[in-house]
Enzyme design. Structure first.
Site, mmCIF file in Angstrom:
data_model
loop_
_atom_site.group_PDB
_atom_site.id
_atom_site.type_symbol
_atom_site.label_atom_id
_atom_site.label_comp_id
_atom_site.label_asym_id
_atom_site.label_seq_id
_atom_site.Cartn_x
_atom_site.Cartn_y
_atom_site.Cartn_z
ATOM 1 N N ARG A 71 21.386 96.371 85.866
ATOM 2 C CA ARG A 71 22.413 96.049 84.867
ATOM 3 C C ARG A 71 23.674 96.841 85.193
ATOM 4 O O ARG A 71 23.705 97.641 86.129
ATOM 5 C CB ARG A 71 21.921 96.457 83.471
ATOM 6 C CG ARG A 71 21.460 97.919 83.434
ATOM 7 C CD ARG A 71 21.132 98.412 82.047
ATOM 8 N NE ARG A 71 20.423 99.679 82.047
ATOM 9 C CZ ARG A 71 20.966 100.873 82.231
ATOM 10 N NH1 ARG A 71 22.268 100.978 82.469
ATOM 11 N NH2 ARG A 71 20.238 101.966 82.196
ATOM 12 N N ARG A 97 31.376 111.362 77.912
ATOM 13 C CA ARG A 97 30.865 110.553 76.812
ATOM 14 C C ARG A 97 31.130 111.283 75.499
ATOM 15 O O ARG A 97 30.676 112.414 75.313
ATOM 16 C CB ARG A 97 29.368 110.310 76.969
ATOM 17 C CG ARG A 97 28.988 109.588 78.245
ATOM 18 C CD ARG A 97 27.545 109.126 78.193
ATOM 19 N NE ARG A 97 27.094 108.634 79.489
ATOM 20 C CZ ARG A 97 25.964 107.975 79.686
ATOM 21 N NH1 ARG A 97 25.161 107.719 78.647
ATOM 22 N NH2 ARG A 97 25.605 107.563 80.887
#
Length: 451
Positions: free
Chosen positions: A291, A337
């Site tokens: 992915r 993040r």
């Protein structure tokens, strides 16, 4: 090219895919839970369908409702993003059964690579180095036999695992029964698959991954590597960068070559990531993510390639528009993040209303996010609020730019990782480069000891 794509995800990655589709002239359909009704990915899509209440099992994992939304809206493809159903082979099969193109690899490849034990066997057969270990072990007794053969410490891992779930390090034989039961229960709860395998625990390796693209016509390229060694004790990544700092050029080339070999060995198509453990001059295949990765922006910024657009083009049958000789990295990129978590309390996730949201801007800064002032952070999903990415001509300039970006960032209403990431960037050991996956847990332990 597709006419309309359903985006089977939420948050920043759903918004990211939406933008790529629109730039390709493709219409989009968003799905959302009742908790995400006001999310930006819903506002920016051409159409949107509610697929259930907040809990993921009743919404973002609700395959019948998602497929129904795609069929009702007249979509011809589905992009799964990352997480949720992105590596669910059955979902890809069901999509195909309904005439929908799954923007990703074939279901058989997802199955093979999603089962970590099977993936390692395939890689061994292809001559790709893997960590010493086992296939599936059916019991604690089998796990003990393997551990005694390869030697402690070992790592118990769920074959369907991801995100650090279903994984436990075991240093001594007496720890094995409890660790096995705990990891297996966690795997069963997270993935509905409690199968486990055992591998040798490589102490403080670097976690380095290689991005690949492969089309349906035999074209395979790599887009360099990313260093993802800054990980929480739960093995979840916090800061990623590309290219990997302090990496020998011969070893770098070997990683790239190994990734391409592995990609061809499994007949892979679309975007994928090969993850490796690197210890000294030794390289061990860990897993393949079938992915798009959370950290894909650092690769995009130094290679100038839109990976999500390439995913869509490949799935529509197009050939890669470039060869390996056309791909050259420029500069250095770092991603932080920003999570709704409290680093001072074991990264406990936070939920609530964001009262203030101010993100940075200026040269060399990219922010991928789905939040805004007044947005609700639901308790049902991953805690990531945003990804801040800085790019510079050198690693040091990228770090300095990221420090400036974090100084400009203000998020109020929930605890976040912004200040903690600023602390990491300032640390001399991080600044020097080449740290391993044990570095951040050790830093956290030192912080606790000084309190």
């Amino acid at each position: 090219m597709f006419r309309k794509v359903l985006i089977a995800n939420r948050g920043e990655i759903a918004l990211r895919i939406n933008r790529a589709c629109h730039e390709l002239g493709v219409a989009t359909v968003a799905i959302f839970s009742e908790a995400d009704r006001q999310s930006l990915h819903v506002r920016h899509a051409d159409e949107a369908f509610c697929v259930g209440p907040g809990p993921v099992a009743r919404s973002y994992l609700n395959i019948p409702n998602i497929i129904s939304a795609a069929m009702i809206s007249g979509c011809d493809a589905i992009h799964p993003g990352y997480g949720f159903l992105a590596e669910n082979a059955r979902f890809a099969e069901i999509a195909a059964d309904h005439g929908l193109t799954f923007i990703g690899p074939r279901p058989s490849v997802i199955n093979a690579m999603g089962d970590k034990a099977t993936a390692k066997r395939i890689m061994r057969e292809a001559g790709v180095p893997t960590t010493p270990g086992s296939d599936i072990v059916a019991s604690v007794e089998e796990a003990r036999e393997v551990a005694e053969r390869i030697g402690f410490p070992v790592l118990l891992k769920a074959t369907a695992g991801g995100g650090g779930k279903g994984m436990r390090a075991v240093s001594e034989p007496e720890e094995l029964p409890t660790a096995f039961a705990t990891a297996q229960a966690e795997a069963e709860a997270s993935f509905k698959d409690g199968r486990m395998y055992v591998e040798k625990l490589i102490l403080n390796p670097r976690h380095i991954e290689v991005q690949v693209l492969a089309d349906e016509h035999g074209g395979v390229v790599h887009l360099g590597e990313r260093d993802c060694s800054v990980q929480k004790p739960s093995h979840q990544k916090l800061i990623e960068e590309a290219p990997a700092p302090e990496l020998d050029h011969v070893l770098r080339a070997r990683l790239h070559e190994t990734a391409v070999t592995a990609t061809r060995a499994v007949g892979y198509t679309n975007a994928g990531t090969l993850e490796f453990l690197v210890s000294g001059d030794d390289v061990y295949f860990m897993e393949m993510n079938t992915r798009i990765q959370v950290e894909h922006p650092v690769t995009e910024l130094i290679y100038g390639v839109d990976l999500v657009k390439e995913q869509i083009r490949i799935a529509s049958g197009e050939s890669l528009g470039f060869s390996q000789d056309d791909l050259h990295p420029h500069g250095h990129a770092i991603e932080v993040r920003v999570n709704a978590e409290d680093p001072n309390h074991n990264f406990a996730p936070a939920a609530g209303t964001l009262t203030t949201v101010v993100f940075p801007g200026g040269p060399g800064i990219r922010v991928d996010t789905h939040v805004y002032g007044g947005a609700m952070v639901p308790p049902f999903y991953d805690s990531m609020l945003a990804k801040i990415v800085a790019v510079g001509r050198t690693r040091e300039s990228a770090i300095l730019r990221m420090e400036r970006a974090l100084d400009e960032t203000r998020i109020e209403g929930v605890n976040t990782t912004v200040d903690f990431c600023r602390e990491i960037l300032a640390d001399p050991e991080f600044r020097a480069g080449g740290i391993g996956v044990a570095w951040l847990p050790a830093l956290l332990a030192r912080r606790v000891a000084t309190v």
